[in-house]
Design an enzyme around this catalytic site. Structure first.
Site, PDB file in Angstrom:
ATOM      1  N   GLU A   1      27.722  27.462  38.877  1.00 62.82           N
ATOM      2  CA  GLU A   1      28.391  27.518  40.178  1.00 62.82           C
ATOM      3  C   GLU A   1      27.368  27.175  41.272  1.00 62.82           C
ATOM      4  O   GLU A   1      26.245  27.660  41.258  1.00 62.82           O
ATOM      5  CB  GLU A   1      28.939  28.929  40.406  1.00 62.82           C
TER       6      GLU A   1
ATOM      7  N   GLU B   1      30.494  38.454  36.334  1.00 61.70           N
ATOM      8  CA  GLU B   1      29.637  38.456  37.529  1.00 61.70           C
ATOM      9  C   GLU B   1      29.312  39.868  38.001  1.00 61.70           C
ATOM     10  O   GLU B   1      28.328  40.059  38.706  1.00 61.70           O
ATOM     11  CB  GLU B   1      30.222  37.599  38.659  1.00 61.70           C
TER      12      GLU B   1
ATOM     13  N   ASP C   1      39.592  31.491  39.923  1.00 63.43           N
ATOM     14  CA  ASP C   1      39.068  32.859  39.889  1.00 63.43           C
ATOM     15  C   ASP C   1      40.180  33.828  40.284  1.00 63.43           C
ATOM     16  O   ASP C   1      40.735  33.735  41.385  1.00 63.43           O
ATOM     17  CB  ASP C   1      37.902  32.955  40.889  1.00 63.43           C
TER      18      ASP C   1
ATOM     19  N   ARG D   1      36.312  24.409  41.695  1.00 66.00           N
ATOM     20  CA  ARG D   1      37.105  25.641  41.637  1.00 66.00           C
ATOM     21  C   ARG D   1      38.202  25.550  42.691  1.00 66.00           C
ATOM     22  O   ARG D   1      37.940  25.141  43.831  1.00 66.00           O
ATOM     23  CB  ARG D   1      36.190  26.828  41.924  1.00 66.00           C
TER      24      ARG D   1
ATOM     25  N   HIS E   1      26.906  32.736  37.777  1.00 64.48           N
ATOM     26  CA  HIS E   1      27.386  33.037  39.128  1.00 64.48           C
ATOM     27  C   HIS E   1      26.412  32.439  40.148  1.00 64.48           C
ATOM     28  O   HIS E   1      25.222  32.734  40.116  1.00 64.48           O
ATOM     29  CB  HIS E   1      27.402  34.566  39.253  1.00 64.48           C
TER      30      HIS E   1
ATOM     31  N   GLU F   1      38.809  32.740  35.558  1.00 61.09           N
ATOM     32  CA  GLU F   1      37.717  33.707  35.706  1.00 61.09           C
ATOM     33  C   GLU F   1      38.215  35.091  36.104  1.00 61.09           C
ATOM     34  O   GLU F   1      39.156  35.213  36.899  1.00 61.09           O
ATOM     35  CB  GLU F   1      36.790  33.154  36.795  1.00 61.09           C
TER      36      GLU F   1
ATOM     37  N   TRP G   1      39.922  44.298  42.901  1.00 61.49           N
ATOM     38  CA  TRP G   1      39.705  42.968  43.459  1.00 61.49           C
ATOM     39  C   TRP G   1      38.553  42.278  42.767  1.00 61.49           C
ATOM     40  O   TRP G   1      37.866  42.907  42.018  1.00 61.49           O
ATOM     41  CB  TRP G   1      39.541  43.041  44.976  1.00 61.49           C
TER      42      TRP G   1
ATOM     43  N   HIS H   1      39.677  37.126  40.400  1.00 60.08           N
ATOM     44  CA  HIS H   1      39.019  38.258  41.062  1.00 60.08           C
ATOM     45  C   HIS H   1      39.465  39.630  40.566  1.00 60.08           C
ATOM     46  O   HIS H   1      39.708  40.533  41.363  1.00 60.08           O
ATOM     47  CB  HIS H   1      39.213  38.159  42.582  1.00 60.08           C
TER      48      HIS H   1
ATOM     49  N   ARG I   1      29.374  34.902  33.036  1.00 60.24           N
ATOM     50  CA  ARG I   1      29.265  34.677  34.480  1.00 60.24           C
ATOM     51  C   ARG I   1      28.052  35.327  35.146  1.00 60.24           C
ATOM     52  O   ARG I   1      27.863  35.220  36.358  1.00 60.24           O
ATOM     53  CB  ARG I   1      30.540  35.203  35.161  1.00 60.24           C
TER      54      ARG I   1
ATOM     55  N   TYR J   1      40.805  36.605  49.965  1.00 61.67           N
ATOM     56  CA  TYR J   1      39.412  36.355  49.627  1.00 61.67           C
ATOM     57  C   TYR J   1      39.308  35.115  48.739  1.00 61.67           C
ATOM     58  O   TYR J   1      40.109  34.922  47.826  1.00 61.67           O
ATOM     59  CB  TYR J   1      38.824  37.563  48.882  1.00 61.67           C
TER      60      TYR J   1
ATOM     61  N   ASN K   1      25.463  41.970  47.372  1.00 68.02           N
ATOM     62  CA  ASN K   1      26.323  41.709  48.525  1.00 68.02           C
ATOM     63  C   ASN K   1      27.045  42.972  49.008  1.00 68.02           C
ATOM     64  O   ASN K   1      27.786  43.604  48.251  1.00 68.02           O
ATOM     65  CB  ASN K   1      27.356  40.641  48.106  1.00 68.02           C
TER      66      ASN K   1
HETATM   67  C1  GCO Z   1      32.508  33.747  42.710  1.00 69.13           C
HETATM   68  C2  GCO Z   1      32.801  35.032  43.331  1.00 69.13           C
HETATM   69  C3  GCO Z   1      32.160  35.410  44.589  1.00 69.13           C
HETATM   70  C4  GCO Z   1      31.964  36.916  44.612  1.00 69.13           C
HETATM   71  C5  GCO Z   1      30.864  37.298  45.520  1.00 69.13           C
HETATM   72  C6  GCO Z   1      30.643  38.782  45.502  1.00 69.13           C
HETATM   73  O1  GCO Z   1      33.080  33.528  41.674  1.00 69.13           O
HETATM   74  O2  GCO Z   1      31.716  33.029  43.263  1.00 69.13           O
HETATM   75  O3  GCO Z   1      33.754  35.808  42.762  1.00 69.13           O
HETATM   76  O4  GCO Z   1      32.884  34.977  45.680  1.00 69.13           O
HETATM   77  O5  GCO Z   1      33.127  37.573  44.953  1.00 69.13           O
HETATM   78  O6  GCO Z   1      29.728  36.624  45.142  1.00 69.13           O
HETATM   79  O7  GCO Z   1      29.480  39.100  46.141  1.00 69.13           O
HETATM   80 MG    MG Z   2      34.078  35.080  40.755  1.00 65.36          MG
END
Ligand code: GCO
Ligand code: MG
Length: 413
Positions: free
Chosen positions: A350, A273, A221, A147, A323, A247, A413, A223, A294, A159, A37
Site C-alpha cells: 500500500e 493491520e 477495505d 483501492r 499496510h 480487506e 470500525w 474496515h 496486512r 471513513y 495513529n
Molecule cells: C488502510 C487503512 C487505514 C487505517 C489507518 C488507521 O487500509 O490503509 O485501513 O486507513 O484505517 O491507517 O490508522
Molecule cells: Mg485497512
C-alpha cells in the site's frame, strides 16, 4: 559499538509521527517509526519512560537479543503500544547495522528478489463521477493497482472516502487521510448502516469494472464492520468483479470468523493491520483462511518480527500486503520497502503518498515510478530526520473518527 543516545521525537508535519533516533558511541544514527495513529503519545511515553534508559550501553549490533530483551523481558507482552515501541528500536538498529556495513538495508535481508514492489493507491468518491476521477488520477500518477472506496446513499461522511478538497497534499487532490488531523481533539462521529453498504458496494464495483475493464487490480477495505455472514455475502457478491483482495471484513479479535467467510467465497482476503504479533496470525495461516498479511513493520515489532511472520506465511502460500497509510511514517514505509524487495512471498505494498511537509521532514529516498516502489540504494534505510522542520510542526491531538449505527449504537470500525 554501543547505543549512546536514544531520543523520542514527536512532530506533526500534516499529521503526527513518533520517531525514535538511536545514536551509537561512534556516531552512527538509526531511525525507527513508532507512530500509533490517535494514540501517539502513549508510545512516546512507553519509549521515553521505560525503554530509552534500558537501551543506553547495549551493543547496537545485537538486534535479535535486544528484541528478545524488550519482548520477553517486559513481562507484559504484545499489544499495539508495546509492539510499536519495540518496532522502533528494531528498525533503528537495522538502519545502524546497514550504515555500518555501508549497504542498503535490503542487502542484509538477503538482497533483491524482484525489480520493484507493485504498489496500490487509494481512490474514493462519494458518487461515481468523483470515484472515476479519483481512479483516473491514480492511473495518471502511475499506479497499476487501486483501492476503491465509495460513499453509500443515505449515509454521510464515511471513513476512507475523501469528502473535501485538501490542500495538505497539493494539486487539489481529494484525500481522506489528512482530514482527521484537522478535526481537532475529539473524534468525529460517523453513521453506519451495513445493509445499505452491502446493497450499494457491488453496484459500484460493477460500474468500475465496466468503466475501467477487467485488467486493473481493484482492492476494497471493509474496515472490520461486518459479521461473518455479512462478510461472506459481500465476498460472494463481489466475485464477478475479480477483486485483488477484500480487506478487514470482520473485527480483528475473532480469527474463527474468517472460517465462515472462507467457506462461502473465493474473493481473496487480507487482514492484519491491527494485529501485532505472529500469534494473531497463527490459526489464519495454518487453516489458510487468508491470502495477504496486512501488518506494518511499525505495528508488529519491527523488521525482525515481520520477517518471521512472512516466512511463516510463505509456508501456506500467503503473501505480504503491507499496510502503508500516511500514518505509517516514511521511516516505517522505507523499512517495509527494504523488507518487501527481499522476501520471496511479496504480494503488494500500500502506498498513499505522504504530504510535501512530511517529505521535507524525513527526506525519504525510496522511489515510485511506473506503479512500482523501490528502496534507496544508499547505506541504511535512506531516510533522515530534520530537527528544524520538526520544531516548526509541534504535536496536535488528532483522532480517527468513530462509527455509530443509525440508532446511535457504537459499532466496529
Ligand atoms: C488502510 C487503512 C487505514 C487505517 C489507518 C488507521 O487500509 O490503509 O485501513 O486507513 O484505517 O491507517 O490508522
Ligand atoms: Mg485497512
Amino acid at each position: 559499538m554501543h547505543i549512546a543516545n536514544a531520543e523520542v521525537l514527536v512532530a506533526n508535519p500534516g499529521r503526527n509521527f513518533v520517531t525514535l533516533r538511536l545514536t551509537t558511541d561512534d556516531g552512527f544514527v538509526g531511525l525507527g517509526d513508532a507512530t500509533l495513529n490517535g494514540r501517539e503519545l502513549a508510545v512516546a511515553a512507553y519509549l521515553r519512560e521505560h525503554l530509552t534508559s534500558l537501551l543506553i550501553g547495549l551493543d547496537a549490533h545485537q538486534i535479535e537479543d535486544t528484541w528478545q530483551y524488550l519482548y520477553r523481558g517486559g513481562y507484559w507482552r504484545r499489544g499495539p503500544v508495546t509492539m510499536a515501541a519495540i518496532a522502533a528500536v528494531d528498525t533503528a538498529l537495522w538502519d545502524i547495522k546497514a550504515k555500518v556495513a555501508k549497504l542498503p538495508l535490503y542487502q542484509l535481508l538477503g538482497g533483491r528478489s524482484r525489480n520493484g514492489l507493485l504498489a496500490y493507491g487509494h481512490a474514493s468518491g462519494v458518487e461515481l463521477p468523483e470515484l472515476y476521477e479519483s481512479i483516473h488520477r491514480n492511473l495518471g500518477q502511475g499506479y497499476r493497482a487501486v483501492r476503491v472506496q465509495t460513499g453509500v446513499p443515505g449515509l454521510g461522511s464515511l471513513y476512507g472516502v475523501a469528502a473535501s478538497e485538501n490542500a495538505s497534499t497539493g494539486g487539489g487532490e481529494r484525500r481522506y487521510d489528512y482530514e482527521p488531523a484537522r478535526r481537532g481533539a475529539v473524534p468525529l462521529e460517523e453513521r453506519w448502516d451495513t445493509r445499505a453498504y452491502l446493497r450499494h458496494v457491488p453496484t459500484v464495483f460493477e460500474a468500475v469494472r465496466n468503466e475501467f475493464g477487467p485488467e486493473l487490480p481493484l482492492l476494497h477495505d471493509a474496515h472490520h464492520r461486518l459479521t461473518p455472514i455479512q462478510a461472506a455475502k459481500l465476498g460472494k457478491a463481489l466475485e464477478p468483479y475479480d477483486l485483488f483482495w477484500l480487506e478487514d471484513v470482520t473485527p480483528a479479535e475473532n480469527q474463527a470468523a474468517l472460517r465462515r467467510v472462507r467457506e462461502h467465497t473465493t474473493t481473496p482476503l487480507a487482514i492484519g493491520e491491527v494485529f501485532n504479533t505472529l500469534w494473531d496470525y497463527r490459526s489464519l495461516f495454518e487453516e489458510q483462511l487468508i491470502d495477504y498479511v496486512r501488518s506494518a513493520v511499525t505495528h508488529t515489532g519491527g523488521i525482525t518480527a515481520l520477517r518471521r511472520i512472512f516466512d511463516y506465511a510463505a509456508i501456506y502460500q500467503i503473501k505480504s500486503g503491507v499496510h502503508g497509510p500516511t500514518d505509517v511514517s516514511p521511516v516505517g514505509l522505507a523499512a517495509a520497502i527494504h523488507l518487501g524487495i527481499a522476501i520471496p512471498n511479496f504480494g503488494i505494498q500500500e502506498y498513499m503518498r505522504h504530504s510535501a511537509e512530511t517529505h521535507a521532514l524525513f527526506r525519504p529516498r525510496y522511489t515510485f515510478a511506473d506503479g512500482m516502489l523501490n528502496p534507496s540504494e544508499e547505506p541504511g534505510l535512506g531516510v533522515d530526520y530534520d530537527d528544524e522542520i520538526a520544531q516548526a510542526h509541534p504535536y496536535e491531538a488528532a483522532y480517527l473518527p468513530v462509527n455509530r449505527l443509525l440508532d446511535g449504537t457504537m459499532h466496529d470500525w
